[in-house]
Design an enzyme around this catalytic site. Structure first.
Site, PDB file in Angstrom:
ATOM      1  N   CYS A 134       0.833  -1.207   0.000  1.00  0.00           N
ATOM      2  CA  CYS A 134       0.000   0.000   0.000  1.00  0.00           C
ATOM      3  C   CYS A 134       0.864   1.253   0.000  1.00  0.00           C
ATOM      4  O   CYS A 134       1.388   1.655   1.043  1.00  0.00           O
ATOM      5  CB  CYS A 134      -0.921  -0.019   1.219  1.00  0.00           C
ATOM      6  SG  CYS A 134      -1.928   1.467   1.369  1.00  0.00           S
ATOM      7  N   CYS A 137      -0.337   4.131   2.165  1.00  0.00           N
ATOM      8  CA  CYS A 137      -0.072   3.962   3.599  1.00  0.00           C
ATOM      9  C   CYS A 137       1.404   4.202   3.924  1.00  0.00           C
ATOM     10  O   CYS A 137       1.733   4.823   4.932  1.00  0.00           O
ATOM     11  CB  CYS A 137      -0.401   2.538   4.053  1.00  0.00           C
ATOM     12  SG  CYS A 137      -1.904   1.852   3.362  1.00  0.00           S
ATOM     13  N   ASP A 138       2.297   3.691   3.096  1.00  0.00           N
ATOM     14  CA  ASP A 138       3.702   3.591   3.505  1.00  0.00           C
ATOM     15  C   ASP A 138       4.672   4.447   2.692  1.00  0.00           C
ATOM     16  O   ASP A 138       5.856   4.526   3.039  1.00  0.00           O
ATOM     17  CB  ASP A 138       4.152   2.116   3.421  1.00  0.00           C
ATOM     18  CG  ASP A 138       3.324   1.229   4.348  1.00  0.00           C
ATOM     19  OD1 ASP A 138       2.927   1.711   5.421  1.00  0.00           O
ATOM     20  OD2 ASP A 138       3.074   0.066   3.997  1.00  0.00           O
TER      21      ASP A 138
END
Ligand code: NDP
Length: 311
Positions: A134, A137-138
């Site tokens: 993701c 997200c990261d």
């Protein structure tokens, strides 16, 4: 004797536990079957920095523990049980976990989706330690770093573009010599000077140790001539698709062309009155913790209204 509940929630990620908080506060005494990955996909991420209300960030598993504690505080019961069969043909609905049958007046489905992985040794262990499924997200953790994105669809190219906000260099690795992504996405990455593409290439080994610095390199194999080379890098992003966890429901509820549960308009209602769906199991587009939580709230309110109408 089977247990009988007003609300049964299947799945315990942000959607299911938010539905549990809301239905518990409505005195509906929900029962949550947590499934085989209690807490859902967030339990395989590390820091979550984009969930509102946590300006310092929060570890994914810690956040899910907070959600669970909050649901339990209002009387939700959570059980580490995995659902094996459902029968939604008439009310009360029937849900089996192993051999045990539970009856429910309403069911909230929040079984989520699972990112496809390459199936390599080390891959799961290094999740959150250099390997990610993701970018939203990261990506932020890869400022001025070199990353690889695996995949040739829209998600891979979108993630590659997004990652150039942070990374110094992004290489897209694709197993064939043409992308399946839309032309516009291809044009966008062609114009981006930070992105290059390695065609006919597959990641076949992942090197590194989660306890000792995380990911260090991958082995790339040429899919045409089989030659191998090691490639040092800081981040490996997998964007080879997701599959919704809908196997249990495919004979009972309509799925869209990608296998996601279909919900009605701006609601969590499925085609069966009393069965609701929320979170990634019905969302192939946004797939964020905060959107899943929001849809869990919607499902709880929809279930509450449904039960009131039945009373
Ligand atoms: P897709 O199924 O479209 O693409 C998956 C990609 O991963 C393919 O290129 C496939 O290769 C590759 N792949 C699959 N398995 C492996 C493997 N084991 N090893 C290496 N490569 C692999 O999935 P997406 O997640 O990209 O997209 C899902 C849907 O969502 C699509 O309909 C897409 O259009 C849509 N979407 C739209 C976006 C947008 O419009 N902004 C953004 C993101 C997604 P191969 O091509 O060889 O099969």
């Amino acid at each position: 004797m089977s247990e009988s509940r007003k609300v049964l929630i299947i799945g315990s990620g942000p959607a299911g536990l938010t539905a549990a908080i809301y239905t518990a506060r409505a005195n509906l005494e929900p029962l949550v079957f947590e499934g085989i990955q209690p807490g859902g996909q967030l339990t395989i991420t590390t820091d979550v920095e984009n969930y509102p209300g946590f300006p310092e960030g929060v570890m994914g598993p810690d956040m899910m523990e907070l959600f669970r504690t909050q649901a339990q505080k209002f009387g939700a019961q959570t059980q580490f049980r995995h659902v094996t069969k459902v029968d939604f043909s008439k009310r009360p609905f029937k849900v089996w976990s192993d051999q045990e049958l539970t009856l429910a007046d309403s069911v909230i489905i929040s079984t989520g989706a699972t990112a496809k992985l390459l199936g390599l040794d080390n891959e799961t262990e290094l999740m959150g330690h250099g390997v990610s499924a993701c970018a939203t997200c990261d990506g932020f953790f890869f400022k001025d770093k070199q990353v690889l994105v695996v995949g040739g669809g829209d998600a891979a190219l979108e993630e590659a573009n997004f990652l150039t906000r942070f990374a110094s260099k992004v290489t897209v690795i694709h197993r064939r010599d043409t992308f399946r992504a839309s032309k516009i996405m291809q044009e966008r990455i062609n114009k981006n000077p930070k992105i290059d593409v390695r065609w006919n290439s597959a990641v076949t080994k992942i090197h590194g140790n989660a306890q000792n610095g995380g990911l260090t390199a991958v082995t790339l194999t040429d899919t045409q001539n089989g030659s191998e080379s090691d490639y040092p890098l800081d981040g490996l992003f997998l964007a080879i698709g997701h599959y919704p966890n809908t196997d249990l429901f495919k004979d009972q509820l309509p799925l869209d062309a990608k296998g996601y549960l279909v919900t009605e308009g701006k609601s969590s209602r499925t085609t069966i009155p009393g069965i609701f769906a929320c979170g990634d199991v019905q969302d192939s587009v946004y797939r964020q913790a905060v959107t899943a939580a929001g849809s869990g709230c919607m499902a709880a309110i929809d279930a509450e209204h449904f039960l009131e109408e039945q009373a």
